[in-house]
Design a protein around this motif. Structure first.
Motif, PDB file in Angstrom:
ATOM      1  N   MET A 215       2.754   8.850  29.861  1.00 15.00           N
ATOM      2  CA  MET A 215       2.000   8.307  30.986  1.00 15.00           C
ATOM      3  C   MET A 215       0.693   7.705  30.479  1.00 15.00           C
ATOM      4  N   ALA A 216       0.404   6.464  30.900  1.00 19.62           N
ATOM      5  CA  ALA A 216      -0.855   5.807  30.547  1.00 19.62           C
ATOM      6  C   ALA A 216      -1.565   5.388  31.825  1.00 19.62           C
ATOM      7  N   SER A 217      -2.849   5.622  31.878  1.00 20.67           N
ATOM      8  CA  SER A 217      -3.663   5.251  33.040  1.00 20.67           C
ATOM      9  C   SER A 217      -4.612   4.125  32.652  1.00 20.67           C
ATOM     10  N   ALA A 218      -4.581   3.028  33.445  1.00 17.23           N
ATOM     11  CA  ALA A 218      -5.464   1.891  33.171  1.00 17.23           C
ATOM     12  C   ALA A 218      -6.911   2.202  33.474  1.00 17.23           C
ATOM     13  N   ALA A 219      -7.157   3.347  34.133  1.00 18.00           N
ATOM     14  CA  ALA A 219      -8.517   3.794  34.428  1.00 18.00           C
ATOM     15  C   ALA A 219      -8.792   5.094  33.684  1.00 18.00           C
ATOM     16  N   PRO A 220     -10.051   5.423  33.452  1.00 18.21           N
ATOM     17  CA  PRO A 220     -10.396   6.690  32.821  1.00 18.21           C
ATOM     18  C   PRO A 220     -10.102   7.862  33.760  1.00 18.21           C
ATOM     19  N   PRO A 221     -10.269   9.088  33.284  1.00 19.17           N
ATOM     20  CA  PRO A 221     -10.087  10.248  34.163  1.00 19.17           C
ATOM     21  C   PRO A 221     -11.076  10.215  35.339  1.00 19.17           C
ATOM     22  N   VAL A 222     -10.561  10.460  36.532  1.00 14.87           N
ATOM     23  CA  VAL A 222     -11.427  10.546  37.716  1.00 14.87           C
ATOM     24  C   VAL A 222     -11.919  11.986  37.798  1.00 14.87           C
ATOM     25  N   ARG A 223     -13.192  12.186  37.455  1.00 15.18           N
ATOM     26  CA  ARG A 223     -13.727  13.540  37.323  1.00 15.18           C
ATOM     27  C   ARG A 223     -14.784  13.893  38.368  1.00 15.18           C
ATOM     28  N   PHE A 224     -15.304  12.902  39.095  1.00 14.69           N
ATOM     29  CA  PHE A 224     -16.451  13.151  39.960  1.00 14.69           C
ATOM     30  C   PHE A 224     -16.196  12.637  41.376  1.00 14.69           C
ATOM     31  N   PRO A 225     -16.845  13.229  42.361  1.00 17.04           N
ATOM     32  CA  PRO A 225     -16.685  12.769  43.742  1.00 17.04           C
ATOM     33  C   PRO A 225     -17.236  11.361  43.920  1.00 17.04           C
ATOM     34  N   ASN A 226     -16.636  10.627  44.825  1.00 12.09           N
ATOM     35  CA  ASN A 226     -17.177   9.327  45.217  1.00 12.09           C
ATOM     36  C   ASN A 226     -17.877   9.487  46.553  1.00 12.09           C
ATOM     37  N   VAL A 227     -19.072   8.934  46.665  1.00 16.13           N
ATOM     38  CA  VAL A 227     -19.845   9.079  47.900  1.00 16.13           C
ATOM     39  C   VAL A 227     -20.078   7.736  48.582  1.00 16.13           C
ATOM     40  N   TYR A 228     -19.447   6.678  48.063  1.00 20.94           N
ATOM     41  CA  TYR A 228     -19.715   5.334  48.565  1.00 20.94           C
ATOM     42  C   TYR A 228     -18.536   4.726  49.340  1.00 20.94           C
ATOM     43  N   GLY A 229     -17.643   5.586  49.843  1.00 21.51           N
ATOM     44  CA  GLY A 229     -16.630   5.070  50.741  1.00 21.51           C
ATOM     45  C   GLY A 229     -15.204   5.114  50.237  1.00 21.51           C
ATOM     46  N   ILE A 230     -14.934   5.916  49.193  1.00 19.38           N
ATOM     47  CA  ILE A 230     -13.571   6.114  48.715  1.00 19.38           C
ATOM     48  C   ILE A 230     -13.224   7.579  48.933  1.00 19.38           C
ATOM     49  N   ASP A 231     -12.000   7.864  49.345  1.00 22.45           N
ATOM     50  CA  ASP A 231     -11.620   9.224  49.694  1.00 22.45           C
ATOM     51  C   ASP A 231     -11.325  10.062  48.451  1.00 22.45           C
ATOM     52  N   MET A 232     -12.369  10.379  47.701  1.00 22.81           N
ATOM     53  CA  MET A 232     -12.240  11.358  46.633  1.00 22.81           C
ATOM     54  C   MET A 232     -13.543  12.157  46.570  1.00 22.81           C
ATOM     55  N   PRO A 233     -13.944  12.750  47.702  1.00 15.86           N
ATOM     56  CA  PRO A 233     -15.263  13.361  47.752  1.00 15.86           C
ATOM     57  C   PRO A 233     -15.352  14.793  47.253  1.00 15.86           C
ATOM     58  N   THR A 234     -14.229  15.480  46.989  1.00 19.14           N
ATOM     59  CA  THR A 234     -14.335  16.865  46.553  1.00 19.14           C
ATOM     60  C   THR A 234     -13.806  17.022  45.137  1.00 19.14           C
ATOM     61  N   LYS A 235     -14.553  17.746  44.335  1.00 17.75           N
ATOM     62  CA  LYS A 235     -14.159  17.966  42.948  1.00 17.75           C
ATOM     63  C   LYS A 235     -12.820  18.694  42.857  1.00 17.75           C
ATOM     64  N   GLU A 236     -12.606  19.601  43.810  1.00 16.65           N
ATOM     65  CA  GLU A 236     -11.408  20.425  43.749  1.00 16.65           C
ATOM     66  C   GLU A 236     -10.121  19.606  43.827  1.00 16.65           C
ATOM     67  N   GLU A 237     -10.174  18.448  44.442  1.00 14.30           N
ATOM     68  CA  GLU A 237      -8.979  17.634  44.610  1.00 14.30           C
ATOM     69  C   GLU A 237      -8.675  16.747  43.398  1.00 14.30           C
ATOM     70  N   LEU A 238      -9.629  16.614  42.492  1.00 12.98           N
ATOM     71  CA  LEU A 238      -9.464  15.711  41.362  1.00 12.98           C
ATOM     72  C   LEU A 238      -8.792  16.458  40.208  1.00 12.98           C
ATOM     73  N   VAL A 239      -7.633  15.994  39.792  1.00 14.28           N
ATOM     74  CA  VAL A 239      -6.861  16.716  38.796  1.00 14.28           C
ATOM     75  C   VAL A 239      -7.592  16.781  37.462  1.00 14.28           C
ATOM     76  N   ALA A 240      -8.451  15.785  37.163  1.00 11.90           N
ATOM     77  CA  ALA A 240      -9.130  15.758  35.864  1.00 11.90           C
ATOM     78  C   ALA A 240     -10.457  16.509  35.862  1.00 11.90           C
ATOM     79  N   HIS A 241     -10.940  16.896  37.044  1.00 11.77           N
ATOM     80  CA  HIS A 241     -12.243  17.574  37.080  1.00 11.77           C
ATOM     81  C   HIS A 241     -12.133  18.967  36.460  1.00 11.77           C
ATOM     82  N   GLY A 242     -12.986  19.208  35.462  1.00 12.83           N
ATOM     83  CA  GLY A 242     -13.028  20.518  34.826  1.00 12.83           C
ATOM     84  C   GLY A 242     -11.832  20.814  33.941  1.00 12.83           C
ATOM     85  N   ARG A 243     -11.013  19.809  33.670  1.00  7.84           N
ATOM     86  CA  ARG A 243      -9.839  20.028  32.834  1.00  7.84           C
ATOM     87  C   ARG A 243      -9.848  19.083  31.646  1.00  7.84           C
TER      88      ARG A 243
END
Length: 501
Positions: free
Chosen positions: A390-418
């Motif tokens: 598996m290759a991802s064209a983007a880096p690991p998503v590790r941090f919440p987004n606060v500017y209007g994208i639905d990834m606001p909680t660290k717990e939901e991000l598979v790469a956060h803390g891993r």
């Protein structure tokens, strides 16, 4: 993430706005709304659902007038189940104003309290867009005390809006009897552009594809901190209203959100994705020898440009291994983890002959929660793949987004803390290759050297507005849309043939 459009014409605009919203459907599948103005009266229709479902013939006939605006909504704060929070929003004083907003205010709680305690204005929903509308209305009222409304007064009001609110906001507002106002936050985080047609119609929209697809000629992007005021006779006035501004657009627009046929802030989204494929190829070669890869297969659809470029550079065949059901919406913007999981196999079907007995390199645009990737890796194995990289064209998503994208909680991000190895184990791939953050910025930034920085906060944790604290992130987590609080809520599962980025 939402899509917004505004039009001033010398002919009825209801059908034009509808067509524009169809071209923006990929930016929001939860609700849609249109407001038109005729003889100083506003005519509005909005409801939950896709554009084609919200607007019937009877609804369109009830939207007369030669100017108006519209929005497709993807909620990130407030209550997504409430039709009251569908946009546009309306206030009757001063003048009568309707507004649509793409982005997310990071100090909405402060402004809401100030509106009530100092400005004596009431908001009736949990939407930050309603807060923004009331701040604008209050500042317009102040700017026009003892005088009539003209471009100078409009720009003075917008300047004060910039002083008060924080976060990301691309805004279009209609002021009854006067004209259409559009403005963008001082960092230009969310996109906004303007164009004209041969008959003099002026359109402002989130993406350039909206202009081109409706017969308008793209003129330029609205600059960060700039306001554009279009009078009802089509005269365009503009002014930089922010005290300080810098162009730092959201890099995730180029990675995933925007349509590939759009040009945002001078950068072709399609070319940006080709460039990401070039840099990703170098990462792949350093981690998995090309002789161990038989075929490169994209995960439709956003990753196709990156995958084609990568396959060419590593000298391996590019094949379409998945067929997409276009009548299922984008899983990333579906409300609820269980809905996302169930929808993956409804959305994609593997072509077994492309996988059987092969070592396949799957390419995705990004990996956010990991749910989709895990399901797709399993599908590839079930189709007979010997090994699945598996290759991802983007880096690991590790941090919440606060500017209007639905990834606001660290717990939901598979790469956060891993570690990457831990993520690889979770998604079940034989190897996992991520894009590098700096390589991503260089690959996209090379297409417009005037952009000195991007908002890449979900990748690097650096928030361009410079005012985000851990307590802000915790508060915004608590304000997340109600429909995303439960994995069992599948009310909003989109049934869409929307153009995928």
């Amino acid at each position: 993430m939402c899509g917004i459009v505004g039009v001033v014409s010398n002919a009825p605009v209801n059908q034009l706005i509808y067509d524009a919203l169809l071209l923006l459907q990929h930016r929001g599948q939860d609700a849609a709304g249109i407001v038109t103005q005729h003889e100083r009266k506003f005519f509005m229709h909005k409801a939950k659902g896709m554009v084609r479902d919200v607007f019937r013939t009877r609804n369109m006939r009830a939207l007369p007038g030669n100017s108006g605006l519209g929005q497709v909504r993807y909620p990130t704060a407030g209550d997504a189940s409430s039709e009251e929070e569908a946009q546009p929003f309306y206030v009757n004083a001063p003048f009568g104003i309707v507004l649509v907003h793409n982005g997310n205010l990071t100090n909405a709680h402060v402004q809401k309290a100030e509106l009530f305690n100092t400005d004596h204005r009431h908001t009736n929903t949990e939407s930050d867009s309603e807060v923004l509308l009331n701040v604008l209305a209050h500042e317009l009222e102040k700017a026009t005390r003892g005088t009539s409304l003209g471009a100078a007064e409009v720009f003075a009001a917008v300047a004060n809006v910039h002083r008060r609110v924080r976060g990301s906001y691309a805004v279009i507002a209609q002021i009854a009897g006067h004209g259409l106002l559009a403005f963008r936050d001082p960092f230009g985080i969310r996109p906004l552009c303007i164009g004209k047609s041969k008959d003099g119609t002026v359109m402002v929209a989130s993406e350039s594809v909206t202009l081109e697809g409706t017969g308008h000629v793209f003129e330029r992007d609205v600059a960060p901190g700039e306001a554009v005021f279009i009078t009802l006779d089509g005269q365009v006035h503009s002014q930089l209203c922010a005290e300080r501004s810098q162009l730092s657009p959201c890099i995730f627009e180029y990675v995933y959100l925007a349509r590939p046929d759009s040009v945002l802030d001078g950068i072709s989204v399609y070319q940006a994705r080709l460039n990401l494929g070039q840099t990703l190829a170098k990462r792949v070669i350093s981690m998995v020898p090309p002789n161990e890869i038989d075929v490169v297969i994209p995960i439709p659809e956003s990753s196709r440009p990156s995958a084609t470029e990568l396959a060419h550079l590593i000298g391996k065949p590019y094949r379409e291994g998945f067929v997409k059901n276009r009548y299922v919406g984008r899983t990333f913007i579906m409300p609820g983890q269980a809905v996302r999981t169930r929808s993956v196999r409804q959305k994609l079907n593997a072509i077994a002959s492309e996988f059987e007995g092969r070592n396949v390199l799957l390419v995705d645009d990004s990996i956010v929660r990991g749910t989709t990737c895990r399901e797709i890796v399993q599908m590839a194995r079930e189709a007979g793949a010997r090994k699945v990289y598996m290759a991802s064209a983007a880096p690991p998503v590790r941090f919440p987004n606060v500017y209007g994208i639905d990834m606001p909680t660290k717990e939901e991000l598979v790469a956060h803390g891993r570690t990457i190895e831990e993520v690889r184990q979770i998604i079940g791939a034989d190897a996992l290759i991520y894009q590098d953050v700096n390589a991503m910025k260089k690959a996209i930034g090379a297409l417009n050297t005037h952009i000195k920085d991007f908002d890449a906060s979900c990748f690097d944790g650096i928030y361009v507005t410079g005012d985000i604290t851990d307590s802000d992130i915790a508060r915004m987590k608590d304000q997340r849309v109600v429909s995303r609080a439960s994995d069992d809520d599948d009310v909003h599962q989109a049934q869409s043939n929307a153009a995928s980025a």
